[in-house]
Design an enzyme around this catalytic site. Structure first.
Site, PDB file in Angstrom:
ATOM      1  N   ASP A 397      -6.716 -35.855  -6.140  1.00  0.00           N
ATOM      2  CA  ASP A 397      -5.409 -35.929  -5.484  1.00  0.00           C
ATOM      3  C   ASP A 397      -5.484 -35.949  -3.967  1.00  0.00           C
ATOM      4  OD1 ASP A 397      -4.043 -36.180  -7.835  1.00  0.00           O
ATOM      5  OD2 ASP A 397      -3.568 -34.061  -8.029  1.00  0.00           O
ATOM      6  N   TYR A 486       2.648 -34.248 -11.476  1.00  0.00           N
ATOM      7  CA  TYR A 486       2.378 -32.812 -11.578  1.00  0.00           C
ATOM      8  C   TYR A 486       2.821 -32.052 -10.343  1.00  0.00           C
ATOM      9  CZ  TYR A 486      -0.016 -32.455 -16.022  1.00  0.00           C
ATOM     10  OH  TYR A 486      -0.290 -32.433 -17.365  1.00  0.00           O
TER      11      TYR A 486
END
Length: 779
Positions: A397, A486
């Protein structure tokens, strides 16, 4: 007796634009009635002056503008095109960030009389205009800008052999590359539009075509070695819960190079079959071999995080839930400008970068350093499944600039009411972007006493002689980053006993797959046509320990079972017994927690002892779900994700070994820009300045209860750094929030000492604030 605090319905809302984002604070406007004491909610944190100017702080908005102007000056020779006008074959800026300042430069300043080290900007430029196009990192400084400011390649922290350079095929797949792929994506899907309409009641005719009613979503990696690129698209029904409505269709395109005319179709996948051409897909369709066995629903209401009245209402759920408030007022101090905090013996500085988000430096307890640095290094996920999207998906990420996704927190739900709300700021182009109220600071009740004991026996007829109970509390610093589907919650809790807890939770939508009745080994069916794709979440952190000073060791205390005899137990003969086997790790290595917890790992200072002659240290205490990556030799993570493949690692600190990962490594599994494995070259970690790298995370065994979103209660991982002989006794004796209860010997009436800390009384009425969503601010 404590009066009840009456709290009106109060919701957090997005903050108004901050006038000075570099100060990092926004105060929530509340209206209190009747002139009553507001139970600590209205208190500003007491002000403290940081010992030194924060050397880890972000570069200023003026710095960002100056750097942007400087690199676009033709005199630099970078030949940059403005981003808005750039194409794949141009050189253009990708991002500006704050460059890490070397520890060797900061320690003489923070611990001595040396001058404040100069700051530098980290600059990433996509150089498509070169004969061999690359991505290249640069450093610009010193800052503030002057005639001494220069630009040079930022190479020394990357050990893959090319410094800060990444081949074009392995570079970030930005909007320019996506736009170049769009014509082939449109053609490939238009060629089979009648088939997709018949099978899935949807077509993709291009991103700007009004007839398009499918969403195309791609993933990483799009390259393994930086030499070739291919991109996989999956298709979903659009909407707020698009992640939960995938259809059984995948498209794979070969997209190597900057010449889009050479891009080509690799194939389609549906019904668990691969078709190299549109003609092959059509032949199977015409033969009746393709079907949508479990049709996906376009109705996404079932997947929205909203009240579902059809489920009914639980008894007494019409009442407000319990709330945590700082009822005695704030007990932590802040230096707003320097992002410095003091709390119950703790002190630390904070920093923020667009790449890594929230960071902590110079963490001390009662004036002695425990950690020089505590930072997130990566948040990764690897998926499983019998289709190209799940089987080939790995996320790092930081690739998406992790810090830029730290967004506004909902007060009273993400953080307690009355929390101190801070802004997250980072460079964006030539400006500084402000995400208001993206970080919160608050003190909370631990929910259990720090310590307690009832002393029984003696001559008392009342069953005990005394009760001692000490209040447990901690200062939390929290942020939530929503990266795609998320929502990662990061909570750093500084407990009053001198322990530090790091906790990570994951919520949000599953990256789902279409349901296949014969593929249950890859996840649970969670809806009519949706399967939750099983995956690993692994989050890597860096903990640069300096226990008192920078000469530390990693002590391993193995709990071993031995056979022995003892002369006073002669009748037992030989029997099993436990004992310690204490050693120091000698060299750098990756390692795992021992089975059954039969080893204690402590960072110790061999040259500093407590009053009892024990080496002072901090223990690494595994919490919930301490995992590493399940797959050790996947082609998608083979060399680029070494840091994910063990629970722990220890290395000797070097200024050139700043990061576990490179943010572009996810595209370079076979030829990483930065190779964590190269850190382990036999160097000693005994009596050295050492760094512990640790992983938190979870094996996400997907379930129906992941609908609509994964729950924070179960998807959690943690670790605690706890004093291990760092002190001479438990750090509770100087806490006044305690009770010492003693019964009268004759009457049994309980008397107690509150040490001057009586329970406060308050009566709170709040007006519900006007809800207003403000856009992110640029300055």
């Amino acid at each position: 007796m404590l009066k009840q605090c009456l709290v009106a319905a109060l919701l957090g809302c997005a903050a108004p634009a901050a006038a000075r984002p570099d100060a990092g604070y926004w105060k929530r406007a509340l209206s209190f009635t009747n002139g009553t004491k507001p139970c600590g909610l209205s208190d500003e944190a007491p002000v403290v002056k940081a010992p030194k100017v924060n050397p880890w702080s972000s570069i200023t908005p003026d710095d960002v503008r100056a750097v942007h102007k400087f690199i676009h000056d033709p005199a630099t020779g970078l030949n940059l095109t403005a981003v808005a006008n750039a194409t794949l074959t141009d050189n253009y800026l990708y991002f500006i960030d704050t460059l890490n300042t070397n520890k060797s430069e900061i320690l003489p300043y923070i611990d001595g009389a040396a001058a404040l080290p100069p700051k530098y900007a980290r600059v990433v430029i996509f150089e498509g205009g070169k004969e061999e196009p690359v991505s290249q990192e640069y450093m610009v400084g010193p800052l503030p800008f002057s005639d001494k400011t220069t630009i040079s390649k930022y190479d020394y922290v990357f050990n893959g052999g090319k410094g800060g350079e990444v081949p074009y095929a392995g570079r970030y797949f930005d909007s320019k590359r996506s736009a170049a792929v769009q014509p082939l994506l449109k053609k490939s899907m238009t060629d089979v539009a009648d088939i997709t309409v018949a099978l899935f009641d949807g077509a993709y005719l291009g991103s700007s075509n009004n007839g398009t009613n499918l969403t195309a979503a791609s993933t990483t990696p799009t390259s393994l070695d930086g030499k070739t690129s291919q991109i996989t698209y999956m298709f979903r029904y659009p909407g707020l819960a698009s992640y939960m409505t995938p259809i059984d269709l995948y498209l794979i395109l070969q997209v190597t190079g900057t010449d889009a005319s050479k891009y080509s179709l690799k194939g389609y996948v549906t019904n668990e079959r691969f078709f190299a051409t549109a003609a092959e897909l059509r032949a199977a369709f015409d033969a009746g071999q393709l079907k949508s066995e479990f049709p996906q629903t376009r109705d996404q209401k079932w997947a929205l995080l909203d009240l579902q009245p059809e489920m009914g209402i639980r008894d007494l759920e019409d009442r407000a839930a319990p709330q945590s408030i700082e009822i005695g007022g704030k007990r932590y101090k802040l230096d707003k400008d320097e992002e410095y905090v003091e709390y119950m013996g703790w002190s630390f500085y904070m920093a923020f970068t667009r790449t890594l988000g929230l960071q902590f430096y110079d963490i001390k307890f009662k004036g002695e350093r425990v950690l020089y640095e505590l930072t997130l290094q990566e948040a990764a996920a690897q998926y499983a499944g019998f289709q190209p999207k799940a089987a080939g998906t790995v996320y790092h990420d930081t690739y998406y600039s992790f810090g830029t996704y730290s967004a506004t927190l909902v007060e009273g739900f993400d953080c307690p009411f009355g929390s101190t709300m801070l802004n997250a700021t980072f460079p964006e182009g030539d400006q500084t972007e402000v995400h208001p109220s993206a970080i919160c600071v608050f003190e909370s009740d631990d929910g259990f006493p720090l310590a307690r004991h009832r002393t029984s026996g003696g001559s008392s007829d009342y069953g005990f002689q005394n009760i001692g109970a000490v209040k447990g509390s901690a200062l939390h610093t929290r942020t939530i980053a929503t990266v795609g589907n998320y929502d990662y919650l990061f909570d750093y809790a500084f407990h009053v006993d001198g322990s530090l807890e790091i906790q990570v939770r994951a919520s949000g939508y599953l990256q789902s797959s279409p349901y296949y009745k014969d593929q249950g080994k890859f996840g649970s069916r969670i809806s009519q046509g949706t399967q939750g794709s099983f995956h690993d979440h692994v989050l890597t952190f860096k903990a640069d320990f300096d226990i008192v000073d920078s000469t530390n060791s990693l002590e391993v205390t193995d709990l071993i079972v031995v056979n022995q005899t003892q002369p006073w137990y002669a009748e037992l003969g030989t029997f099993e017994q436990m004992e310690y086997n204490v050693t120091n790790m000698e060299t750098e290595q990756q390692f795992d927690w021992k089975a059954n917890g039969q080893a204690m790992y402590c960072v110790v200072n061999n040259n500093k002892t407590n009053a009892w002659g024990e080496k002072r240290g901090y223990r690494l205490v595994p919490g919930r779900s301490n995992i590493h990556l399940s797959i050790k030799d996947s082609p998608f993570t083979r060399k680029s994700s070494t840091f994910l493949k063990s629970h722990l690692a220890v290395t000797k600190q070097h200024d050139a070994e700043v990061y576990a990962n490179s943010w572009q490594n996810v595209q370079l599994s076979e030829a990483p820009q930065h190779d964590f494995a190269k850190f382990f070259d036999g160097e000693s970690v005994d009596d050295e300045d050492l760094v512990v790298w640790f992983n938190l995370g979870m094996h996400h065994f997907t379930r129906a209860e992941d609908v609509p979103v994964t729950l924070y209660t179960e998807a959690v991982s943690s670790i605690v750094f706890a004093p291990q002989n760092f002190n001479d006794r438990a750090q509770e004796g100087d806490l006044r929030n305690r009770r010492w209860i003693v019964p009268d010997a004759d009457t049994g009436v309980l008397g107690y000492d509150d040490y001057g800390i009586s329970l406060p009384t308050c009566d709170l009425q709040l007006e519900e604030p006007t809800l207003k969503i403000e856009p992110w601010t640029h300055i």
